[in-house]
Motif scaffolding. Structure first.
Motif, mmCIF file in Angstrom:
data_model
loop_
_atom_site.group_PDB
_atom_site.id
_atom_site.type_symbol
_atom_site.label_atom_id
_atom_site.label_comp_id
_atom_site.label_asym_id
_atom_site.label_seq_id
_atom_site.Cartn_x
_atom_site.Cartn_y
_atom_site.Cartn_z
ATOM 1 N N UNK A 91 27.992 40.763 54.268
ATOM 2 C CA UNK A 91 26.805 40.325 53.534
ATOM 3 C C UNK A 91 25.556 40.976 54.107
ATOM 4 N N UNK A 92 24.618 41.266 53.238
ATOM 5 C CA UNK A 92 23.331 41.795 53.675
ATOM 6 C C UNK A 92 22.227 41.184 52.822
ATOM 7 N N UNK A 123 23.623 40.811 49.081
ATOM 8 C CA UNK A 123 24.606 41.772 48.590
ATOM 9 C C UNK A 123 25.879 41.601 49.390
ATOM 10 N N UNK A 124 27.010 41.570 48.692
ATOM 11 C CA UNK A 124 28.300 41.334 49.319
ATOM 12 C C UNK A 124 29.240 42.487 48.998
ATOM 13 N N UNK A 125 29.931 42.989 50.005
ATOM 14 C CA UNK A 125 30.867 44.094 49.817
ATOM 15 C C UNK A 125 32.201 43.725 50.457
ATOM 16 N N UNK A 126 33.239 43.652 49.612
ATOM 17 C CA UNK A 126 34.584 43.318 50.099
ATOM 18 C C UNK A 126 35.354 44.585 50.456
ATOM 19 N N UNK A 167 29.824 38.522 58.370
ATOM 20 C CA UNK A 167 31.078 38.909 57.731
ATOM 21 C C UNK A 167 31.968 37.692 57.528
ATOM 22 N N UNK A 168 32.551 37.637 56.341
ATOM 23 C CA UNK A 168 33.524 36.626 55.964
ATOM 24 C C UNK A 168 34.894 37.270 55.929
#
Length: 112
Positions: free
Chosen positions: A24-25, A3-6, A77-78
């Motif tokens: 990311x998780x 799961x990705x959260x921006x 984290x990106x």
């Protein structure tokens, strides 16, 4: 399942800066290449920048010298540091954990 959260999008004046983050998780974050895409109204989604698991980077020509992609594997984290922003950078920005996990997108608007 990743799961990705921006976060980090917003309204900025031309010449300004923003830093996008993508947390990311649920994944082995450090093992995969990641990237940032963007999609402007009426245009196709395009790859902006990509970073491999080893830290090698590449950029689309229009952002070279202005944007920097990086990753912190300890924080899963990106990042995308965007400097000298132009109105044509206005788009929804999406992070991707290759090959196929996407975030929900964050709006970046560059306008005076």
């Amino acid at each position: 399942q990743a799961q990705l959260v921006e976060s980090g999008g917003g309204l900025v004046q031309p010449g300004g800066s923003l830093r996008l983050s993508c947390v990311a998780s649920g994944s082995i974050f450090s093992a995969y290449a990641m990237g940032w895409y963007r999609q402007a109204p009426g245009k196709q989604r395009e790859l902006v920048a990509r970073i491999t698991s080893g830290g090698s980077t590449c950029y689309t020509d229009s952002v070279k010298g202005r944007f920097t992609i990086s990753r912190d594997n300890t924080k899963e984290t990106l990042y995308l540091q965007m400097n000298s922003l132009k109105p044509e950078d206005t788009a929804v920005y999406y992070c991707i954990l290759f090959p196929s996990y996407w975030g929900q997108g964050t709006q970046v608007t560059v306008s005076s």
